[in-house]
Design a protein around this motif. Sequence first.
Motif, PDB file in Angstrom:
ATOM      1  N   TYR A 179      62.915   6.372   7.435  1.00  0.00           N
ATOM      2  CA  TYR A 179      63.590   7.665   7.565  1.00  0.00           C
ATOM      3  C   TYR A 179      64.617   7.821   6.468  1.00  0.00           C
ATOM      4  N   PRO A 180      64.647   8.917   5.816  1.00  0.00           N
ATOM      5  CA  PRO A 180      63.716  10.035   5.897  1.00  0.00           C
ATOM      6  C   PRO A 180      62.455   9.748   5.082  1.00  0.00           C
ATOM      7  N   PRO A 181      61.350  10.361   5.446  1.00  0.00           N
ATOM      8  CA  PRO A 181      60.126  10.161   4.661  1.00  0.00           C
ATOM      9  C   PRO A 181      60.273  10.781   3.278  1.00  0.00           C
ATOM     10  N   PHE A 182      59.567  10.213   2.308  1.00  0.00           N
ATOM     11  CA  PHE A 182      59.701  10.710   0.930  1.00  0.00           C
ATOM     12  C   PHE A 182      58.393  10.545   0.176  1.00  0.00           C
ATOM     13  N   ASP A 183      58.276  11.301  -0.903  1.00  0.00           N
ATOM     14  CA  ASP A 183      57.163  11.201  -1.844  1.00  0.00           C
ATOM     15  C   ASP A 183      57.735  10.929  -3.226  1.00  0.00           C
ATOM     16  N   ILE A 184      57.000  10.171  -4.032  1.00  0.00           N
ATOM     17  CA  ILE A 184      57.333   9.996  -5.440  1.00  0.00           C
ATOM     18  C   ILE A 184      56.112  10.461  -6.216  1.00  0.00           C
ATOM     19  N   VAL A 185      56.302  11.434  -7.091  1.00  0.00           N
ATOM     20  CA  VAL A 185      55.201  12.044  -7.818  1.00  0.00           C
ATOM     21  C   VAL A 185      55.438  11.899  -9.314  1.00  0.00           C
ATOM     22  N   ARG A 186      54.407  11.499 -10.035  1.00  0.00           N
ATOM     23  CA  ARG A 186      54.470  11.483 -11.498  1.00  0.00           C
ATOM     24  C   ARG A 186      54.005  12.852 -11.960  1.00  0.00           C
ATOM     25  N   ARG A 221      59.258  13.032  -9.881  1.00  0.00           N
ATOM     26  CA  ARG A 221      60.012  13.792  -8.870  1.00  0.00           C
ATOM     27  C   ARG A 221      59.984  13.006  -7.566  1.00  0.00           C
ATOM     28  N   ILE A 222      61.161  12.850  -6.974  1.00  0.00           N
ATOM     29  CA  ILE A 222      61.288  12.268  -5.636  1.00  0.00           C
ATOM     30  C   ILE A 222      61.575  13.419  -4.690  1.00  0.00           C
ATOM     31  N   THR A 223      60.807  13.525  -3.613  1.00  0.00           N
ATOM     32  CA  THR A 223      61.016  14.570  -2.618  1.00  0.00           C
ATOM     33  C   THR A 223      61.235  13.914  -1.264  1.00  0.00           C
ATOM     34  N   LEU A 224      62.371  14.249  -0.631  1.00  0.00           N
ATOM     35  CA  LEU A 224      62.700  13.716   0.692  1.00  0.00           C
ATOM     36  C   LEU A 224      62.638  14.842   1.713  1.00  0.00           C
TER      37      LEU A 224
END
Length: 153
Positions: A34-41, A48-51
């Motif tokens: 927590y919190p869940p997140f994504d890491i995108v190239r 980009r890190i998105t939480l």
Amino acid sequence: MRTAFDFTPYRRSTVGFDRLFNLLESGLREDDGYPPFDIVREGEDSYRITLAIAGFAPDEIEVVAQQNQLTVTGKRAGDDDQRDYLHRGIATRAFERRFQLADFIEVGQARFENGLLSIELRRVVPEAMKPRRIEIGGGDPAQGRIGNPRAAA
């Protein structure tokens, strides 16, 4: 459940890899997710890190970049105590999420939209670290040597 791996034998036989072993060991530790997140190239040198932090306001979130670490902290204001919840499924507990950044990664803009916090990252390699082409000259082999006293005269 993950099993711990002992890096002690490798630490004894290597020099200068302490940071790498610390990163590997911290990655093996359990976290609550927590919190869940994504890491995108997004490109060759951009990420980009998105939480997902629904239920938080932008002023309840703090993003700090220090050396090679990015820390995102969220702490809710205590105004929900007056409400009588029949079901509470949106997690709004305080959190701290840390990301270890590689060398030359710079943290850019952070945006908060629709319950998602997006943080832009960019790799910026200094000119001195980039490969450069060396011209090949001809003539006197003593000319152009580094530290050659004849070339300086």
